[in-house]
Design an enzyme around this catalytic site. Structure first.
Site, PDB file in Angstrom:
ATOM      1  N   HIS A 202      52.883  41.720  41.912  1.00 41.67           N
ATOM      2  CA  HIS A 202      53.346  43.106  42.115  1.00 41.67           C
ATOM      3  C   HIS A 202      52.417  43.929  42.995  1.00 41.67           C
ATOM      4  CE1 HIS A 202      50.751  45.401  39.146  1.00 41.67           C
ATOM      5  NE2 HIS A 202      50.545  44.178  38.706  1.00 41.67           N
ATOM      6  N   CYS A 330      44.466  53.822  33.851  1.00 43.90           N
ATOM      7  CA  CYS A 330      44.178  53.287  32.528  1.00 43.90           C
ATOM      8  C   CYS A 330      45.501  52.991  31.843  1.00 43.90           C
ATOM      9  CB  CYS A 330      43.375  54.325  31.767  1.00 43.90           C
ATOM     10  SG  CYS A 330      42.965  53.825  30.122  1.00 43.90           S
TER      11      CYS A 330
HETATM   12  N1  PLP Z   1      42.376  42.593  39.220  1.00 43.03           N
HETATM   13  C1  PLP Z   1      42.517  43.672  40.001  1.00 43.03           C
HETATM   14  C2  PLP Z   1      41.528  43.898  41.107  1.00 43.03           C
HETATM   15  C3  PLP Z   1      43.536  44.585  39.774  1.00 43.03           C
HETATM   16  O1  PLP Z   1      43.656  45.653  40.568  1.00 43.03           O
HETATM   17  C4  PLP Z   1      44.438  44.333  38.698  1.00 43.03           C
HETATM   18  C5  PLP Z   1      45.515  45.302  38.400  1.00 43.03           C
HETATM   19  O2  PLP Z   1      45.317  46.502  38.469  1.00 43.03           O
HETATM   20  C6  PLP Z   1      44.266  43.183  37.923  1.00 43.03           C
HETATM   21  C7  PLP Z   1      43.224  42.337  38.204  1.00 43.03           C
HETATM   22  C8  PLP Z   1      45.194  42.859  36.785  1.00 43.03           C
HETATM   23  O3  PLP Z   1      46.464  42.556  37.283  1.00 43.03           O
HETATM   24  P1  PLP Z   1      47.742  42.393  36.314  1.00 43.03           P
HETATM   25  O4  PLP Z   1      47.748  43.636  35.444  1.00 43.03           O
HETATM   26  O5  PLP Z   1      48.897  42.364  37.220  1.00 43.03           O
HETATM   27  O6  PLP Z   1      47.536  41.191  35.509  1.00 43.03           O
END
Ligand code: PLP
Length: 388
Positions: A202, A330
């Site tokens: 996404h 958050c």
């Molecule tokens: N890592 C980074 C740098 C992110 O920006 C995000 C989501 O904000 C995630 C990991 C976690 O992704 P997800 O919530 O789609 O598993």
């Protein structure tokens, strides 16, 4: 005037039309990808097509891609299950966890409280000397360093981090979630020879709730299945595959790869960001733009202006039809201080005031102008209040 200005692409990107079409096409397939009849084979073919697209984007073999429910699951799988067959050795269970201080909360939580934290400099770049010293002192580790930070957009040069980790011993896991469609160089190049990489669809035009964990070497696997089940995903992630999600991710990955091979498309985005930051400077000479002096993604500006509190500003922006975020979104919907900005030694007022504007390939200047106009009104109110 645009209906609303969506300037929060680092939180989630709008679904790309090709991804939407792929999701719909997948929903129209009846088969289970594990079935051997024609319907099942059609579903399987769709998954394998998507796998090939993700593999090409990351620069690994298709067989080394494991679909997950997102980056959070991928990070948990790596740190909870451990890796085997990595770096030519069986290192399962042998590696202690290490994480960069500005990693996403999902990665820090997955690595667990025992993980050693590698400090970062004032721009948010992992301190290479500290990384080396920690590896030398403590022995091989499973090291997680992000390709780009979700808050500041800083890009800490993963290629050289991978060299250090491999020289001293250990495996490098890269959270590449913020990379696709935002980097100046192709993702596969930026990743160097990182051992494991994960993505979340996404963030680059795919659907929510699907991601991928990719291994550099075909001998590398999770030491045990993270989700135990029917042996899907090379036995590493059981359960019938999320066919619509995976198909959508494949289409988004194809778009991301086309996007990065065509420099005509990243430049206008970088120019929009540049112009936005120039105008910010004109509006508020005392603005602080985080990590401005470091290599950054082409789409992210994280800034703070004295007297402007992020929590209140976000509401004012929203009322003006502008979706931006504070330094760190958050899950509860509340604005909370960012551990990443704290790790960079950013002053308290900047942490409390950090606002993130993140754009994407379809962002137009009118949207950024709307954000600037809202900001101008907020600053005028601030001046009035301080004069009263
Ligand atoms: N890592 C980074 C740098 C992110 O920006 C995000 C989501 O904000 C995630 C990991 C976690 O992704 P997800 O919530 O789609 O598993």
């Amino acid at each position: 005037m645009t209906a609303r200005a969506y300037l929060d692409w680092n939180a989630t990107a709008p679904v790309h039309p090709a991804a939407k079409a792929a999701v719909v096409a997948a929903l129209e397939l009846v088969g289970n990808p594990s079935s051997i009849h024609g319907e099942g084979r059609a579903a399987r073919a769709m998954i394998e097509g998507a796998r090939a697209e993700v593999a090409a984007l990351v620069g690994v073999e298709a067989e080394n891609v494991v679909f997950t429910s997102g980056a959070t699951e991928a990070a948990n799988a790596i740190f909870r299950a451990g890796l085997s067959g990595c770096c030519g050795k069986d290192i399962a269970g042998a590696l202690r966890p290490m994480v960069g201080a500005t990693e996403h909360a999902a990665v820090i939580a997955a690595a667990g409280p025992e993980a050693a934290v590698i400090p970062v400099d004032a721009e948010g770049i992992v301190d290479r000397d500290a990384l080396r010293a920690m590896l030398v002192a403590g022995g091989p580790a499973l090291v997680a360093i992000q390709l780009a930070n979700n808050e500041t957009g800083v890009v800490p040069h993963i290629r050289s981090m991978a060299e250090i980790v491999h020289e001293v011993g250990g495996a490098l896991v890269v959270d590449a979630v913020q990379g696709p469609c935002k980097l100046f160089y192709p993702l596969a190049y930026e990743l160097g020879d990182a051992d494991a990489v994960f993505l979340s669809a996404h963030k680059f035009g795919g659907p929510k709730g699907v991601g991928a964990l990719c291994f550099r070497d075909s001998r590398t696997k999770l030491a045990e299945a993270f989700v135990r089940g029917g042996g899907q995903e090379r036995g590493q992630r059981g359960g019938t595959e999320n066919l619509p999600g995976i198909a959508g991710m494949g289409a988004a990955a194809r778009f991301a790869r086309e996007f990065e091979t065509d420099f005509i498309t990243i430049e206008p985005m970088a120019q929009l960001r540049e112009e936005f930051e120039n105008r910010l400077n004109q509006l508020a000479g005392d603005v602080v733009i985080l990590s401005k002096g470091a290599p950054r993604l082409a789409n992210t500006t994280c800034f703070a202006i004295p007297g402007l509190e992020a929590a209140k500003a976000l509401i004012a922006f929203d009322l003006d039809g502008v979706a931006v975020s504070s330094g760190s979104a958050c899950s509860s919907g509340k604005v909370k201080r960012s551990h990443a900005l704290a790790a960079m030694g950013v002053p308290d007022w900047v942490q409390a005031g950090a606002i993130r504007v993140s754009i994407g390939p379809t962002t137009i200047w009118a949207e950024l102008q709307r954000c600037l106009s809202s900001l101008e009104r907020q600053l005028a109110r601030r001046s009035k209040a301080s004069a009263a």
